[in-house]
Design a protein around this motif. Structure first.
Motif: not given
Length: 480
Positions: A14-20, A34-36, A55-59, A63-68
């Motif tokens: 569910r967290t993966t779907d949300h971050l997508v 892949s990042v998740m 913790m997985v969501e925060r990591i 990482e995704l925010t930093a790349r943006v």
């Protein structure tokens, strides 16, 4: 696979779907996944799993925010000519580090940054004090290097205690639900019990709200506690979980009618019960040749709401298609409805027990199980529904309205949040409940390929609480 592992993997999905969705404009779905997964693998082998999804969501989010936000590489500055004079050796070059950052602290930062991205798969047990020290050092380093004040601590969460029907346990334990409440300043602590137990025997003085699975139980609690307010944030029709060979066999026997969703004729079923028809007596039966009565497995009518809903439907049909009311009608239907329960043998106190047996054991002991529709849909979202498992709708059916009765202001706050907060309503749909937004539920069912009834037409009323209690008490006495 344990229930804790399933809940963890469901939270990761569910967290993966949300971050997508969050990073749809900047990262592809494949990259987010892949990042998740890379972040998730860092926690392989660690024994304490409670906060792994968080913790997985925060990591991954970091990482995704930093790349943006990462700027383009700067052009290299032109080299300056080498100095013609040597600086005096006794004069130290001025440092551009803040005065409060010591060399050993900078070294610690470098060492922390050098930790491999993937944790070792074998368990590495560190002393608790050392683990705490690392976290504290890292926090101090970040504050010192950034020269920023630490944010003020978040206000403590208000703890709200509730007693709920067991079929809602997975919803309240979902980490996304926990976070959604925490965002509103609330931490909900729950205990589960049979809905009839909640209404009749649980000490409600220990709780801020009661959340049984039916309107009659909720109304009785309101009456007993003199509470005028109630909330019905979601509902679920009653259903039958079975297997394809059983559905095919009962179709030939005229009990099941195939269509967009299979329907189960309660009237025809009661005919088979009253004539003591066995499974191996059904014509064309080659898949379930057992010398057992044709019965739906239910919960214990003395404690559980789902069994009470089964009694409500069967008593309605046995009473000539009318809601049972009055002593005469009760007396007329009691012999049949009593037989439906006592012929089963042992029954569980909550709907969680027989449905878990259905998911794990197969059709041997229980070819048909009386459930809430939400349980089947929720199991599908967890990947627990196997090929050949079938959801049928009894005809007629009843709608089980999950009714929250607030016992004080804190309980009222939870009732309002469940009824009005869009995120909590969406999460309820992901757990199989029909919420105010019908599209949420329809999407969840479609995404997980569960055939559900879109228009529930053949729904009957439930007897009054007093009539239902008279019937249940009479059935209960027959157990001895």
């Amino acid at each position: 696979m344990s229930g804790d592992t399933l809940r963890e993997e469901q939270a990761i999905r569910r967290t993966t779907d949300h971050l997508v969705q969050v990073f749809a404009g900047t990262h592809s779905a494949e990259h987010v996944e892949s990042v998740m997964q890379a972040a998730y693998r860092r926690f392989d082998g660690l024994p304490v799993r409670d906060f792994v999804p968080v913790m997985v969501e925060r990591i991954a989010r970091g990482e995704l925010t930093a790349r943006v936000a990462a700027p383009a590489p700067a052009e290299p500055a032109p080299a300056e000519p080498a100095p013609t004079q040597t600086a005096p050796t006794q004069t130290a070059a001025p440092s551009d580090k803040p005065a409060d950052v010591r060399p050993e602290t900078t070294t610690a930062v470098a060492q922390l940054a050098a930790v491999p991205a993937r944790m070792p798969s074998r368990k590495v047990l560190l002393p608790i004090g050392l683990g705490v020290a690392v976290v504290v050092v890292a926090a101090v380093v970040v504050v010192n290097l950034g020269k920023t004040e630490a944010p003020p601590p978040a206000p403590p969460l208000t703890i709200v205690r509730g007693v709920i029907g067991s079929e809602k346990k997975a919803f309240f334990e979902d980490l996304q639900v926990v976070r959604a409440f925490a965002d509103k300043g609330v931490k909900v602590e729950i205990e589960s019990a049979g809905s009839r137990q909640i209404a009749t025997s649980v000490d409600l003085s220990r709780f801020d709200f009661a959340f049984p699975s039916s309107a009659p139980a909720g109304e009785f609690i309101q009456r007993k506690r003199k509470v005028s307010t109630k909330y019905t944030p979601f509902s679920s029709p009653m259903a039958i979980a079975t297997f394809q060979p059983i559905a095919d066999l009962l179709t030939k026997a005229g009990v099941v009618k195939q269509g967009p969703v299979p329907t189960f004729n309660i009237g025809r079923y009661l005919e088979l019960v009253t004539t003591d028809t066995k499974w191996d007596q059904l014509t064309g039966n080659s898949d379930y040749r057992v010398d057992k009565n044709i019965l739906i497995s239910t919960t214990d009518p003395r404690t559980s709401n789902s069994a009470a809903m089964y009694l409500a439907i069967t008593s309605y049909v046995a009473n000539g298609g009318k809601v049972v009311h009055g002593a005469t009608a009760e007396k007329n239907v009691l012999p049949l409805v009593t037989q439906l329960f006592t012929s089963q043998g042992y029954t569980d106190n909550t709907s969680e027990g027989p449905f878990n047996e259905y998911l794990t054991v197969g059709m041997g002991p229980s070819p048909m199980v009386w459930i809430y529709e939400a349980q089947f849909v929720d199991a599908a979202t967890r990947g627990q529904i196997k090929p050949g498992m079938v959801l049928m709708y009894p005809s007629p059916t009843v709608m089980s309205k999950h009714t929250l009765v607030p016992l004080n202001a804190s309980g009222d706050r939870v009732g309002r949040l469940l009824s009005t907060d869009a995120q909590l309503q969406r999460l309820a749909a992901e757990h199989g409940f029909r919420s105010a937004d019908v599209d949420d539920f329809a999407k969840v069912a479609a995404d997980h390929q569960v055939r559900v009834a879109t228009d529930l037409i053949d729904v009957v009323d439930i007897p009054s609480y007093d009539t239902l209690e008279h019937l249940l008490d009479s059935v209960g006495k027959s157990y001895g």
